[in-house]
Design a protein around this motif. Structure first.
Motif, PDB file in Angstrom:
ATOM      1  N   LYS A   1      25.935 124.539  32.639  1.00 43.87           N
ATOM      2  CA  LYS A   1      27.078 123.718  33.173  1.00 43.87           C
ATOM      3  C   LYS A   1      28.355 124.615  32.952  1.00 43.87           C
ATOM      4  CE  LYS A   1      25.391 119.369  34.671  1.00 43.87           C
ATOM      5  NZ  LYS A   1      24.424 118.086  34.346  1.00 43.87           N
TER       6      LYS A   1
ATOM      7  N   ARG B   1      15.258 116.265  43.852  1.00 46.09           N
ATOM      8  CA  ARG B   1      16.015 116.422  43.223  1.00 46.09           C
ATOM      9  C   ARG B   1      14.805 117.966  42.671  1.00 46.09           C
ATOM     10  NH1 ARG B   1      13.023 112.005  38.614  1.00 46.09           N
ATOM     11  NH2 ARG B   1      10.462 112.694  38.383  1.00 46.09           N
TER      12      ARG B   1
ATOM     13  N   LEU C   1      12.306 118.970  36.765  1.00 41.63           N
ATOM     14  CA  LEU C   1      12.445 117.095  36.458  1.00 41.63           C
ATOM     15  C   LEU C   1      11.295 116.950  37.346  1.00 41.63           C
ATOM     16  CD1 LEU C   1      15.534 115.925  36.851  1.00 41.63           C
ATOM     17  CD2 LEU C   1      14.434 115.990  35.381  1.00 41.63           C
TER      18      LEU C   1
ATOM     19  N   ALA D   1      21.168 111.754  41.063  1.00 40.26           N
ATOM     20  CA  ALA D   1      21.795 111.374  40.306  1.00 40.26           C
ATOM     21  C   ALA D   1      22.438 112.211  38.852  1.00 40.26           C
ATOM     22  CB  ALA D   1      21.026 110.581  39.777  1.00 40.26           C
ATOM     23  N   PRO D   2      23.645 112.639  39.026  1.00 36.07           N
ATOM     24  CA  PRO D   2      23.713 114.092  38.352  1.00 36.07           C
ATOM     25  C   PRO D   2      24.619 113.216  36.758  1.00 36.07           C
ATOM     26  CG  PRO D   2      26.119 113.538  40.039  1.00 36.07           C
ATOM     27  CD  PRO D   2      25.031 112.124  40.718  1.00 36.07           C
ATOM     28  N   SER D   3      24.042 113.752  35.670  1.00 32.18           N
ATOM     29  CA  SER D   3      25.350 113.835  34.566  1.00 32.18           C
ATOM     30  C   SER D   3      26.151 113.911  34.460  1.00 32.18           C
ATOM     31  CB  SER D   3      24.041 113.662  33.345  1.00 32.18           C
ATOM     32  OG  SER D   3      22.903 113.390  33.930  1.00 32.18           O
TER      33      SER D   3
ATOM     34  N   GLU E   1      24.936 108.926  36.098  1.00 33.98           N
ATOM     35  CA  GLU E   1      23.585 109.205  34.255  1.00 33.98           C
ATOM     36  C   GLU E   1      24.415 109.228  33.554  1.00 33.98           C
ATOM     37  OE1 GLU E   1      19.291 110.145  35.778  1.00 33.98           O
ATOM     38  OE2 GLU E   1      19.107 108.651  37.190  1.00 33.98           O
TER      39      GLU E   1
ATOM     40  N   ARG F   1      18.672 109.472  46.784  1.00 29.45           N
ATOM     41  CA  ARG F   1      19.714 109.110  46.140  1.00 29.45           C
ATOM     42  C   ARG F   1      19.779 110.845  45.002  1.00 29.45           C
ATOM     43  NH1 ARG F   1      17.340 111.113  41.878  1.00 29.45           N
ATOM     44  NH2 ARG F   1      16.423 110.339  40.573  1.00 29.45           N
TER      45      ARG F   1
ATOM     46  N   TYR G   1      16.793 108.704  29.431  1.00 26.90           N
ATOM     47  CA  TYR G   1      16.368 109.266  30.884  1.00 26.90           C
ATOM     48  C   TYR G   1      15.730 108.772  31.380  1.00 26.90           C
ATOM     49  CZ  TYR G   1      15.125 112.175  35.280  1.00 26.90           C
ATOM     50  OH  TYR G   1      14.748 112.595  35.347  1.00 26.90           O
TER      51      TYR G   1
ATOM     52  N   CYS H   1      16.547 105.654  34.400  1.00 23.05           N
ATOM     53  CA  CYS H   1      16.117 106.443  36.085  1.00 23.05           C
ATOM     54  C   CYS H   1      15.348 105.727  36.373  1.00 23.05           C
ATOM     55  CB  CYS H   1      15.309 108.088  35.942  1.00 23.05           C
ATOM     56  SG  CYS H   1      15.246 108.535  37.330  1.00 23.05           S
TER      57      CYS H   1
END
Ligand code: GLU
Length: 288
Positions: free
Chosen positions: A259, A218, A222, A9-11, A43, A7, A200, A204
């Motif tokens: 970002k 990832r 993390l 799983a971006p925010s 997320e 997967r 989170y 998660c």
């Protein structure tokens, strides 16, 4: 053997950057090699920071990059009730307690403890309070009188449940190996707040299990969080996926990408007519 499930799983709290492209491409590549499936999970539990335009850009960026994933996409904001139920279960089992200090009070307590007070791997001071020692009656009274509170993991209670070494299988940037988890480095982390029903960490691990994720690919940012994820998986009775933490892409000054920096967000690079093939080469994934 069951089909491996990966997967991304971006925010949606900003635009995806080159580091996210590397994550998405590595998920896709590893799933291809393993004959696995790829899921996308949004997320977006933090309603104060997530925005629809960032989520829309995620779909566009992934399409441009050629990342394929199964539908429907899971959006965490549509599942608050499930996270709340898991929190309530952990409270009733004694793995979570309410803490009533405000952020300002915590900062005061930490500075009173002196400069050597330990910090978690993200740099935040460990919880310095003693809410864990309050009686059940006192907790109830405070909650009933409407005092605002956070829900914290009772690390000691959680560790007491573990009767075998807490480890994970890591294959990122090297040979597959077993890593000893060190959840004590995180202290009594927050697992729930009034405005965001799950942290989170909790959302998660719950979603990874619910979606049958077997491989988590990832960034190395993390890596340390995996210690707390492994502990949560144990107290929740969830399976442990395999982990692959990949290198981070840093800017020219050796800092993590932001970002908000237009020189590295995928949306801006698309706008500058950089091709997806160029971008794959840039992050070291030249194969489509
Ligand atoms: N949503 C997290 C992020 O964007 C990633 C979570 C994960 O891959 O476990 O940083």
């Amino acid at each position: 053997m069951p089909t491996p499930v990966f997967r991304f799983a971006p925010s949606p709290n900003g635009y995806l950057h080159l580091g996210h492209a590397l994550s998405a491409l590595r998920n896709q590549e590893m799933a291809r090699v393993a004959g696995g499936r790829v899921l996308l999970r949004i997320e977006d539990i933090d309603r104060t920071r997530c925005r629809p335009e960032y989520e829309a850009a995620i779909y566009e960026d992934l399409e441009w990059l050629g990342i394929e994933y199964e539908r429907p996409v899971r959006r965490q904001s549509e599942h608050f009730g499930e996270y709340r139920a898991a929190l309530e279960k952990l409270v009733s089992e004694g793995f979570i307690y309410p803490a009533f200090e405000s952020r300002a009070e915590i900062a005061r307590l930490v500075s009173a403890r002196g400069p050597d007070w330990p910090r978690d791997p993200d740099g935040a001071p460990l919880y310095p309070g003693n809410a864990r020692d309050r009686s059940a009656a006192e907790r109830e009274r405070k909650i009933e009188s409407g005092e605002s509170h956070t829900l914290r993991l009772d690390l000691q209670a959680a560790l007491a449940l573990i009767n075998k070494p807490l480890v994970w299988i890591e294959s990122g940037e090297g040979e597959e190996r077993e890593i000893a988890a060190r959840p004590e480095r995180w202290g009594d982390v927050i697992l729930g707040r009034k405005e965001t029903p799950a942290s989170y960490h909790l959302a998660c691990v719950l979603d990874d299990a619910l979606q049958g994720v077997t491989h988590i690919v990832r960034g190395l940012d993390l890596y340390e969080a995996t210690s707390i994820h492994r502990l949560l998986q144990e107290i929740l009775g969830l399976p442990a996926p395999a982990y692959h933490h990949h290198r981070l892409i840093l800017d020219a000054d050796g800092r993590k990408l932001s970002k908000r920096d237009p020189s590295t967000t995928l949306r801006d690079l698309r706008g500058q007519r950089v091709s997806a093939a160029d971008l794959r080469r840039k992050v070291g994934h030249s194969s489509p």
